[in-house]
Design an enzyme around this catalytic site. Structure first.
Site, mmCIF file in Angstrom:
data_model
loop_
_atom_site.group_PDB
_atom_site.id
_atom_site.type_symbol
_atom_site.label_atom_id
_atom_site.label_comp_id
_atom_site.label_asym_id
_atom_site.label_seq_id
_atom_site.Cartn_x
_atom_site.Cartn_y
_atom_site.Cartn_z
ATOM 1 N N ASN A 20 0.861 -1.180 0.000
ATOM 2 C CA ASN A 20 0.000 0.000 0.000
ATOM 3 C C ASN A 20 0.900 1.235 0.000
ATOM 4 O O ASN A 20 1.482 1.572 1.022
ATOM 5 C CB ASN A 20 -0.892 -0.050 1.254
ATOM 6 C CG ASN A 20 -1.739 1.195 1.416
ATOM 7 O OD1 ASN A 20 -1.824 2.026 0.516
ATOM 8 N ND2 ASN A 20 -2.365 1.338 2.575
ATOM 9 N N LYS A 59 0.145 4.282 -0.286
ATOM 10 C CA LYS A 59 -0.474 5.472 0.320
ATOM 11 C C LYS A 59 -0.195 6.702 -0.559
ATOM 12 O O LYS A 59 -0.108 6.569 -1.770
ATOM 13 C CB LYS A 59 0.009 5.646 1.763
ATOM 14 C CG LYS A 59 -0.179 4.340 2.565
ATOM 15 C CD LYS A 59 0.037 4.494 4.030
ATOM 16 C CE LYS A 59 -0.165 3.128 4.707
ATOM 17 N NZ LYS A 59 -0.027 3.184 6.144
ATOM 18 N N HIS A 63 -9.383 1.055 4.825
ATOM 19 C CA HIS A 63 -8.106 1.259 5.522
ATOM 20 C C HIS A 63 -8.329 2.192 6.712
ATOM 21 O O HIS A 63 -9.133 3.122 6.640
ATOM 22 C CB HIS A 63 -7.064 1.848 4.562
ATOM 23 C CG HIS A 63 -5.697 1.821 5.155
ATOM 24 N ND1 HIS A 63 -5.271 2.773 6.040
ATOM 25 C CD2 HIS A 63 -4.697 0.928 5.036
ATOM 26 C CE1 HIS A 63 -4.028 2.472 6.434
ATOM 27 N NE2 HIS A 63 -3.659 1.358 5.839
ATOM 28 N N GLU A 74 -6.733 4.581 7.803
ATOM 29 C CA GLU A 74 -6.540 6.015 7.521
ATOM 30 C C GLU A 74 -7.771 6.605 6.831
ATOM 31 O O GLU A 74 -8.107 7.767 7.049
ATOM 32 C CB GLU A 74 -5.266 6.203 6.667
ATOM 33 C CG GLU A 74 -4.021 5.974 7.515
ATOM 34 C CD GLU A 74 -2.828 5.403 6.771
ATOM 35 O OE1 GLU A 74 -2.784 5.470 5.536
ATOM 36 O OE2 GLU A 74 -1.930 4.864 7.458
ATOM 37 N N GLU A 81 -5.319 -5.037 10.483
ATOM 38 C CA GLU A 81 -4.293 -4.031 10.737
ATOM 39 C C GLU A 81 -4.600 -3.308 12.045
ATOM 40 O O GLU A 81 -5.400 -2.356 12.051
ATOM 41 C CB GLU A 81 -4.260 -3.013 9.592
ATOM 42 C CG GLU A 81 -3.975 -3.630 8.242
ATOM 43 C CD GLU A 81 -3.399 -2.609 7.265
ATOM 44 O OE1 GLU A 81 -2.318 -2.880 6.745
ATOM 45 O OE2 GLU A 81 -4.005 -1.558 7.061
ATOM 46 N N GLY A 95 2.521 2.135 10.826
ATOM 47 C CA GLY A 95 3.486 3.223 10.673
ATOM 48 C C GLY A 95 4.156 3.634 11.979
ATOM 49 O O GLY A 95 4.801 4.675 12.042
ATOM 50 N N SER A 116 3.521 -2.248 10.319
ATOM 51 C CA SER A 116 4.966 -2.298 10.543
ATOM 52 C C SER A 116 5.609 -3.641 10.210
ATOM 53 O O SER A 116 6.519 -4.085 10.903
ATOM 54 C CB SER A 116 5.292 -1.871 11.980
ATOM 55 O OG SER A 116 4.854 -0.543 12.209
#
Ligand code: PGA
Length: 252
Positions: free
Chosen positions: A9, A11, A95, A97, A167, A173, A213
């Site tokens: 991904n 992003k 996702h 985010e 996730e 991250g 991560s």
């Protein structure tokens, strides 16, 4: 036997020249193997070029999002048909985010998941709890809720094209990974939830990816867990050497 998947991904990273460079680096490094499917998800503007460059190479191209409507007055949005028309058949939905920064609710995601099914697109559907959910011991409930609200209205045959990505938000991250046993525990829970809803046969076929991560140093141990079928990789997918090392860790 479930074929493993390693999906990158990207992003909001990589300009067109940078994306071309990364794809060419991957094409020279990645050794295709039938035990691992590889997917990359560049930003919308770089999708056509990615599709063109990967036309002759077994890395699939995914979008990072799409709208649930077919077309219309939705400024800034992209539809399933637009993606399919340029050769993109896979989309990441839900996702964290998107959920956190763009207010994507379970209702919106239900619509998006339905649209992906209707358009026969592969849906990499993300679920995962926040740190405070885990600290309060609510992580299983949160994930179950996300699954049931967005996906459990879909018929059994939809799961031919659904990949679930677990996730944990606190691991994305942050450099903090779920331990292999925390990942396995949640993946097993997700598989059991699918089994209860749709039956064990279906549950045994759905691929469940871990994301948060994942790096070359920890990938093998995470991928070795019985219910972990590969990974959704953010940061480490932006570097060809690291992403390739993670692909290698998924090979059997
Ligand atoms: P990360 O991101 O690997 O950088 O933690 C994973 C993701 O958000 O898909």
């Amino acid at each position: 036997m479930r074929t493993k998947i390693v999906a990158g991904n990207w992003k909001m990273n990589k300009t067109l020249p940078e994306a071309i460079q990364l794809i060419n680096d991957l094409k020279s490094m990645v050794k295709p193997d039938k035990s691992v499917e590889v997917i990359i998800a560049p930003s919308y503007v770089n999708l056509p070029k990615a599709v063109e460059l990967l036309n002759d190479f077994p890395i699939k191209v995914s979008a990072q999002n799409m709208h649930f409507a077919d077309h219309g007055a939705y400024t800034g949005e992209v539809s399933a048909d637009m993606l399919k028309a340029i050769g993109v058949e896979t989309v990441i939905l839900g996702h964290s985010e998107r959920r956190a920064y763009f207010n994507e609710t379970d209702d919106i995601l239900q619509n998006k998941a339905h649209k992906a099914y209707e358009k026969q697109m592969t849906n990499i559907f993300c679920v995962g709890e926040q740190l405070e959910d885990r600290q309060a011991g609510k992580h299983f409930d949160v994930v179950k809720n996300q699954l049931s609200k967005a996906l459990f209205a879909l018929p059994l045959q939809a799961y031919k094209k659904i990949i679930i990505a677990y996730e944990p938000v606190w691991a994305i991250g942050t450099g903090e990974t779920a331990t292999p046993s925390q990942a396995q525990e949640m993946h097993h829970f997700i598989r059991e939830s699918l089994a209860k809803k749709y039956g064990r046969e279906l549950a045994s076929h759905v691929r469940i990816l871990y994301g948060g991560s994942v790096k070359p140093a920890n990938a093998a141990e995470i991928f070795a867990q019985p219910d972990v079928d590969g990974g959704l990789i953010g940061g480490a997918s932006l570097n060809a050497k690291d992403f390739n090392a993670i692909i290698e860790a998924a090979k059997s």
